[in-house]
Structure formats: structure tokens, C-alpha cells
Design a protein around this motif. Sequence first.
Motif, short mmCIF file in Angstrom:
data_model
loop_
_atom_site.label_atom_id
_atom_site.label_comp_id
_atom_site.label_asym_id
_atom_site.label_seq_id
_atom_site.Cartn_x
_atom_site.Cartn_y
_atom_site.Cartn_z
N ALA A 109 3.88 7.91 16.41
CA ALA A 109 4.12 9.31 16.76
C ALA A 109 4.85 10.05 15.65
N ALA A 110 5.80 9.40 15.01
CA ALA A 110 6.59 10.05 13.96
C ALA A 110 5.74 10.41 12.74
N ILE A 111 4.75 9.59 12.42
CA ILE A 111 3.95 9.88 11.23
C ILE A 111 2.59 10.49 11.58
N GLY A 112 2.28 10.59 12.86
CA GLY A 112 1.07 11.28 13.29
C GLY A 112 -0.23 10.52 13.06
N GLN A 144 2.99 22.55 9.00
CA GLN A 144 1.80 21.73 9.21
C GLN A 144 2.00 20.68 10.27
N ALA A 145 3.20 20.24 10.46
CA ALA A 145 3.47 19.11 11.35
C ALA A 145 3.76 19.61 12.76
N PRO A 146 2.98 19.17 13.75
CA PRO A 146 3.21 19.63 15.11
C PRO A 146 4.55 19.19 15.68
N ALA A 147 4.97 17.99 15.38
CA ALA A 147 6.23 17.49 15.93
C ALA A 147 6.96 16.71 14.86
N ALA A 148 7.38 17.40 13.82
CA ALA A 148 8.05 16.73 12.71
C ALA A 148 9.42 16.24 13.13
N PRO A 149 9.84 15.07 12.64
CA PRO A 149 11.19 14.59 12.96
C PRO A 149 12.20 15.54 12.32
N PRO A 150 13.42 15.60 12.86
CA PRO A 150 14.41 16.52 12.32
C PRO A 150 14.70 16.22 10.86
N ALA A 151 14.95 17.29 10.10
CA ALA A 151 15.25 17.14 8.67
C ALA A 151 16.63 16.52 8.52
N GLU A 210 0.85 -1.19 0.00
CA GLU A 210 0.00 0.00 0.00
C GLU A 210 0.89 1.24 0.00
N PRO A 211 0.49 2.30 -0.71
CA PRO A 211 1.32 3.51 -0.77
C PRO A 211 1.68 4.09 0.60
N ALA A 212 0.75 4.08 1.54
CA ALA A 212 1.04 4.65 2.86
C ALA A 212 2.15 3.89 3.58
N ALA A 213 2.28 2.60 3.29
CA ALA A 213 3.30 1.79 3.96
C ALA A 213 4.70 2.11 3.46
N TYR A 214 4.82 2.66 2.25
CA TYR A 214 6.13 3.02 1.72
C TYR A 214 6.82 4.01 2.67
N GLY A 215 6.06 4.97 3.18
CA GLY A 215 6.62 5.94 4.11
C GLY A 215 7.15 5.30 5.39
N LEU A 216 6.51 4.23 5.83
CA LEU A 216 7.00 3.51 7.01
C LEU A 216 8.35 2.88 6.73
N LEU A 217 8.50 2.33 5.53
CA LEU A 217 9.79 1.73 5.16
C LEU A 217 10.89 2.78 5.16
N VAL A 218 10.59 3.95 4.60
CA VAL A 218 11.58 5.03 4.55
C VAL A 218 11.93 5.49 5.97
N LEU A 219 10.93 5.61 6.82
CA LEU A 219 11.17 6.00 8.21
C LEU A 219 12.11 5.01 8.90
#
Length: 166
Positions: A69-72, A152-159, A46-55
Motif C-alpha cells: 500500500a505504501a508504494i502503490g 501524483q500519489a493518491p495516498a503518499a506516506p507523510p513527509a 534490483e533498483p526497485a527493492a532499494y526503495g523497500l529498504l528505505v521504507l
Amino acid sequence: MTEKLPATIPATNPAIEDLEQELSVLWRRARAASQRVARAVHPDLEPAAYGLLVLLQRQGPLRLTDIAAAIGVGKPSVSRQIVMLENLGLVRKQADPDDGRAQAISLTDSGREQLLKTQRAREEHFHALLQAWSEDEVRALSVLLHKLNSSQAPAAPPAPAARPPA
């Protein structure tokens, strides 16, 4: 008597209206690209899961609560995605060395390999797409998108740290 709504809503700020239009196009294209990218990692991803892999690639092993928490999003949503990724052989759960009651989730070798292969293909796509852009234009877009995302992100992980010029 009912009020008749105007055919168009007057713009309060033409720049914001233009931005909204361009972002709408970008989001539609990004959703389609997300489908293609996810399928390139695994046909059932699923497309949303791709972001989990990158994280997980960037942060290393994480607990379910830390991922949520990281992805909200809530733990149940992340849990379902992690089970799917585990069933596809892309992630694994291991006992957390700091807390035996918790589990750390990490990429498998296959997950890491598939993700890297897809990222290389995406990078080649961006090179082709932006070949007429100067490096300064690409950096400026990146900076402005980061600023927008951070607002937009209240607690975005560091860039991630910027790469030194080649």
C-alpha cells in the motif's frame, strides 16, 4: 486518403514543455543512478527493492500488505522483492506481535549497515553535485519536488519532518 501528422506537435504551454524535457533527463539519470545505488547495497539488488529498504528503515517493521500500500504496487510484486531481499540477507520476517497469522518484515543488521553506507555515499554525491547551490535553492527544489510527488500519489506516506538549520 491518410492524414499526415505534423512533424512536431505545437506546445500548448512552453513552461510545461520545458518541464517535460527536464524531467525526462532527470528520470533517465535517476534510473542509471538507481542501478548504481542498488548495486552498492548488494551486487544482486534490483533498483526497485532499494526503495523497500528505505521504507523499512523509515517506518520500521511492516506487514507485506502495508508495504504494498505504501508504494502503490500489488502484493505479488512486493512479495517477490521481499523474498529476494530475504535471500540476500537484507531483511527478515518475524511473527507480527499484533497478529500471529501475519509477518512483520524488517531490516537485518547487515541490511541496515549496507543501506546506511550507501546513503552516506549518496549524500556526499549530492553535496558535490550541489556545492554551487545556496541552501535556499536546495530547499526550494526539495519543496517543489515534494509538491510534484504529492500531486501524483493518491495516498503518499507523510513527509519526514524538516531538519532544523545547522
